[in-house]
Design a protein around this motif. Structure first.
Motif, PDB file in Angstrom:
ATOM      1  N   LEU A   1       1.248  27.477  29.207  1.00  0.00           N
ATOM      2  CA  LEU A   1       0.526  27.949  28.128  1.00  0.00           C
ATOM      3  C   LEU A   1       1.165  27.776  26.898  1.00  0.00           C
ATOM      4  O   LEU A   1       2.295  28.446  26.927  1.00  0.00           O
ATOM      5  CB  LEU A   1      -0.006  29.326  28.473  1.00  0.00           C
ATOM      6  N   VAL A   2       0.620  27.199  26.048  1.00  0.00           N
ATOM      7  CA  VAL A   2       1.217  26.965  24.727  1.00  0.00           C
ATOM      8  C   VAL A   2       0.545  28.176  23.790  1.00  0.00           C
ATOM      9  O   VAL A   2      -0.670  28.117  23.600  1.00  0.00           O
ATOM     10  CB  VAL A   2       1.116  25.631  23.844  1.00  0.00           C
ATOM     11  N   THR A   3       1.302  28.747  22.927  1.00  0.00           N
ATOM     12  CA  THR A   3       0.780  29.850  21.937  1.00  0.00           C
ATOM     13  C   THR A   3       1.872  30.272  21.073  1.00  0.00           C
ATOM     14  O   THR A   3       2.983  29.957  20.960  1.00  0.00           O
ATOM     15  CB  THR A   3       0.258  30.979  22.892  1.00  0.00           C
ATOM     16  N   HIS A   4       1.397  30.920  19.984  1.00  0.00           N
ATOM     17  CA  HIS A   4       2.302  31.553  19.186  1.00  0.00           C
ATOM     18  C   HIS A   4       2.034  32.923  19.144  1.00  0.00           C
ATOM     19  O   HIS A   4       2.492  33.633  18.411  1.00  0.00           O
ATOM     20  CB  HIS A   4       2.357  31.085  17.786  1.00  0.00           C
ATOM     21  N   ASP A   5       0.922  33.314  19.912  1.00  0.00           N
ATOM     22  CA  ASP A   5       0.636  34.907  19.977  1.00  0.00           C
ATOM     23  C   ASP A   5       1.488  35.599  21.146  1.00  0.00           C
ATOM     24  O   ASP A   5       1.529  35.344  22.207  1.00  0.00           O
ATOM     25  CB  ASP A   5      -0.992  34.889  20.413  1.00  0.00           C
ATOM     26  N   ILE A   6       2.123  36.576  20.530  1.00  0.00           N
ATOM     27  CA  ILE A   6       3.225  37.348  21.332  1.00  0.00           C
ATOM     28  C   ILE A   6       2.429  38.260  22.362  1.00  0.00           C
ATOM     29  O   ILE A   6       2.804  38.399  23.561  1.00  0.00           O
ATOM     30  CB  ILE A   6       3.942  38.252  20.441  1.00  0.00           C
ATOM     31  N   GLN A   7       1.301  38.728  22.023  1.00  0.00           N
ATOM     32  CA  GLN A   7       0.303  39.801  22.891  1.00  0.00           C
ATOM     33  C   GLN A   7       0.128  39.050  23.982  1.00  0.00           C
ATOM     34  O   GLN A   7       0.019  39.352  25.110  1.00  0.00           O
ATOM     35  CB  GLN A   7      -0.666  40.547  22.087  1.00  0.00           C
ATOM     36  N   THR A   8      -0.344  37.693  23.923  1.00  0.00           N
ATOM     37  CA  THR A   8      -0.709  36.852  24.859  1.00  0.00           C
ATOM     38  C   THR A   8       0.303  36.552  25.613  1.00  0.00           C
ATOM     39  O   THR A   8       0.372  36.661  27.244  1.00  0.00           O
ATOM     40  CB  THR A   8      -1.247  35.581  24.298  1.00  0.00           C
ATOM     41  N   ALA A   9       1.380  36.220  24.992  1.00  0.00           N
ATOM     42  CA  ALA A   9       2.709  35.985  26.087  1.00  0.00           C
ATOM     43  C   ALA A   9       3.203  37.252  26.763  1.00  0.00           C
ATOM     44  O   ALA A   9       3.454  37.093  28.242  1.00  0.00           O
ATOM     45  CB  ALA A   9       3.934  35.681  25.173  1.00  0.00           C
ATOM     46  N   ARG A  10       2.998  38.284  26.380  1.00  0.00           N
ATOM     47  CA  ARG A  10       3.433  39.557  27.055  1.00  0.00           C
ATOM     48  C   ARG A  10       2.610  39.795  28.189  1.00  0.00           C
ATOM     49  O   ARG A  10       2.896  40.297  29.228  1.00  0.00           O
ATOM     50  CB  ARG A  10       3.476  40.916  25.995  1.00  0.00           C
ATOM     51  N   LYS A  11       1.193  39.534  28.068  1.00  0.00           N
ATOM     52  CA  LYS A  11       0.338  39.846  28.951  1.00  0.00           C
ATOM     53  C   LYS A  11       0.223  38.707  30.384  1.00  0.00           C
ATOM     54  O   LYS A  11      -0.101  39.381  31.240  1.00  0.00           O
ATOM     55  CB  LYS A  11      -1.416  40.048  28.394  1.00  0.00           C
ATOM     56  N   VAL A  12       0.171  37.660  29.999  1.00  0.00           N
ATOM     57  CA  VAL A  12       0.224  36.412  31.281  1.00  0.00           C
ATOM     58  C   VAL A  12       1.226  35.934  31.611  1.00  0.00           C
ATOM     59  O   VAL A  12       1.412  35.399  32.821  1.00  0.00           O
ATOM     60  CB  VAL A  12      -1.031  35.408  30.482  1.00  0.00           C
TER      61      VAL A  12
ATOM     62  N   ASN B   1     -10.224  21.158  40.763  1.00  0.00           N
ATOM     63  CA  ASN B   1      -9.157  21.967  41.502  1.00  0.00           C
ATOM     64  C   ASN B   1      -7.777  21.233  41.134  1.00  0.00           C
ATOM     65  O   ASN B   1      -7.049  20.814  42.118  1.00  0.00           O
ATOM     66  CB  ASN B   1      -9.586  21.480  42.943  1.00  0.00           C
ATOM     67  N   PRO B   2      -7.323  21.340  39.729  1.00  0.00           N
ATOM     68  CA  PRO B   2      -6.144  20.850  39.347  1.00  0.00           C
ATOM     69  C   PRO B   2      -5.023  21.428  39.876  1.00  0.00           C
ATOM     70  O   PRO B   2      -4.761  22.770  40.276  1.00  0.00           O
ATOM     71  CB  PRO B   2      -6.109  20.890  38.013  1.00  0.00           C
ATOM     72  N   LYS B   3      -3.747  20.939  40.373  1.00  0.00           N
ATOM     73  CA  LYS B   3      -2.639  21.465  40.724  1.00  0.00           C
ATOM     74  C   LYS B   3      -1.807  22.009  39.353  1.00  0.00           C
ATOM     75  O   LYS B   3      -1.038  23.181  39.553  1.00  0.00           O
ATOM     76  CB  LYS B   3      -1.855  20.613  41.127  1.00  0.00           C
ATOM     77  N   VAL B   4      -2.164  21.466  38.364  1.00  0.00           N
ATOM     78  CA  VAL B   4      -1.244  22.101  36.899  1.00  0.00           C
ATOM     79  C   VAL B   4      -2.590  22.202  35.915  1.00  0.00           C
ATOM     80  O   VAL B   4      -3.583  21.344  35.820  1.00  0.00           O
ATOM     81  CB  VAL B   4      -0.282  20.997  36.475  1.00  0.00           C
ATOM     82  N   VAL B   5      -2.563  23.308  35.136  1.00  0.00           N
ATOM     83  CA  VAL B   5      -3.572  23.721  34.081  1.00  0.00           C
ATOM     84  C   VAL B   5      -2.789  23.986  32.893  1.00  0.00           C
ATOM     85  O   VAL B   5      -1.800  24.619  32.884  1.00  0.00           O
ATOM     86  CB  VAL B   5      -4.468  24.843  34.401  1.00  0.00           C
ATOM     87  N   LEU B   6      -3.102  23.093  31.981  1.00  0.00           N
ATOM     88  CA  LEU B   6      -2.299  23.309  30.601  1.00  0.00           C
ATOM     89  C   LEU B   6      -3.212  23.674  29.526  1.00  0.00           C
ATOM     90  O   LEU B   6      -4.374  23.412  29.351  1.00  0.00           O
ATOM     91  CB  LEU B   6      -2.064  21.953  30.033  1.00  0.00           C
ATOM     92  N   PHE B   7      -2.703  24.833  28.840  1.00  0.00           N
ATOM     93  CA  PHE B   7      -3.618  25.472  27.729  1.00  0.00           C
ATOM     94  C   PHE B   7      -2.996  25.303  26.560  1.00  0.00           C
ATOM     95  O   PHE B   7      -1.769  25.710  26.252  1.00  0.00           O
ATOM     96  CB  PHE B   7      -3.690  26.963  28.245  1.00  0.00           C
ATOM     97  N   ASP B   8      -3.630  24.889  25.547  1.00  0.00           N
ATOM     98  CA  ASP B   8      -3.272  24.423  24.125  1.00  0.00           C
ATOM     99  C   ASP B   8      -3.584  25.550  23.376  1.00  0.00           C
ATOM    100  O   ASP B   8      -4.928  25.383  22.729  1.00  0.00           O
ATOM    101  CB  ASP B   8      -3.554  23.047  23.667  1.00  0.00           C
ATOM    102  N   GLU B   9      -2.785  26.620  22.918  1.00  0.00           N
ATOM    103  CA  GLU B   9      -3.341  27.635  22.049  1.00  0.00           C
ATOM    104  C   GLU B   9      -4.722  28.137  22.243  1.00  0.00           C
ATOM    105  O   GLU B   9      -5.808  27.881  21.668  1.00  0.00           O
ATOM    106  CB  GLU B   9      -3.398  27.282  20.657  1.00  0.00           C
ATOM    107  N   PRO B  10      -4.888  28.503  23.553  1.00  0.00           N
ATOM    108  CA  PRO B  10      -6.286  29.069  24.079  1.00  0.00           C
ATOM    109  C   PRO B  10      -6.841  30.079  23.053  1.00  0.00           C
ATOM    110  O   PRO B  10      -7.953  30.471  23.188  1.00  0.00           O
ATOM    111  CB  PRO B  10      -6.218  29.462  25.473  1.00  0.00           C
TER     112      PRO B  10
END
Length: 278
Positions: free
Chosen positions: A223-234, A185-194
């Protein structure tokens, strides 16, 4: 910094602090704050004076080309890398002014989904998800089972609980890693290029899952990513890194409509602009 920041497109520190102050004034809370963080490996400056806050109960996406410091930033946030200069504040505490024991306690407030899920190959899916509870709590096995099965159901993996990581697909490994990231039940969730290594359909499904779980439980998602569609969606907020500097940070719509040459080029995928092959 170059002058007022317009030459390189980077956001001036004074403007970033003003944004943080404005957000604080409108009730936005910040569990994680970055203040002038710098990090170099040898002569290579990876992070070059980052200053910004991550809004609580929101999904912030960090975008940028490969090698621009996105994953290094995540390792600073969770306390795996110490900055050469600057501060990483978690719950208003500088994690590198804290003792190692205090830092370990702070890390229990984080969940991390690594690029490949980072599952233990010698454990089945159930035991992978249960691992943090067994390591960091004294909960009885009956309570651990209830929590783990609940998380596996949440990510659609109940039927795969007894399977080994090598017996499931890449998308299922990501979902198992997500379940493990949530189990404390973390307060912070980090996503490295999921989305790394996933096809477009499974990427979209994982994004749906991230949105669903965040809507149900809240929390500070980065959330770290280089996927633009992911960024647009979430994304609720988007930060864009380039050459170790923050060139944009703000609500997602501002980034997607940005007139800044680099931000516009990167988000559109255009070959014409300041970003080249070097």
């Amino acid at each position: 910094m170059h002058g007022n920041g317009e030459t390189s497109g980077e956001l001036p520190t004074a403007q970033l602090v003003a944004v943080a102050d404005r957000n604080a004034g409108n009730g936005t809370r910040h569990t994680v704050k970055i203040r002038d963080v710098r990090k170099a490996f040898g002569s290579f400056q990876v992070l070059d004076g980052l200053t910004f806050d991550f809004a609580d109960d929101a999904i912030t996406t960090i975008l940028g080309p490969s090698g621009t410091g996105k994953s290094v930033l995540l390792k600073h946030v969770v306390g795996l890398l110490e900055p050469d200069a600057g501060q990483v504040m978690v719950f208003d505490q500088d994690i590198w002014s804290a003792s190692e024991r205090e830092r370990q306690e702070l890390r229990k407030s984080f969940g991390v989904l690594f690029q490949d899920g980072a599952l233990f190959g010698s454990m089945n899916i159930y035991d992978n998800v249960a691992f943090p509870l067994r390591k960091h709590t004294r909960k009885p096995e009956s309570e651990i089972r209830e929590i783990v099965m609940g998380r596996l159901e949440e990510v659609g993996l109940l039927a795969a609980a007894k399977k080994a990581p090598g017996e499931v697909s890449g998308g299922m490994k990501k979902r198992a890693g997500f379940a493990r990231a949530l189990v404390m039940n973390p307060k912070v969730v980090l996503f490295d290029e999921p989305d790394s290594g996933l096809d477009p359909v499974r990427t979209s499904l994982l994004n749906d899952l991230i949105l669903k779980v965040h809507k149900e439980h809240g929390g500070t998602y980065v959330l770290v990513t280089h996927d633009i569609q992911t960024a647009r969606k979430v994304s609720d907020y988007i930060g864009v890194l380039w050459k170790g500097k923050l060139v944009h940070y703000g609500p997602a719509k501002e980034a997607l409509d940005s007139p800044k040459p680099f931000v516009r080029q990167f988000l559109s995928g255009n070959s014409v602009g300041p970003l080249g092959m070097d």
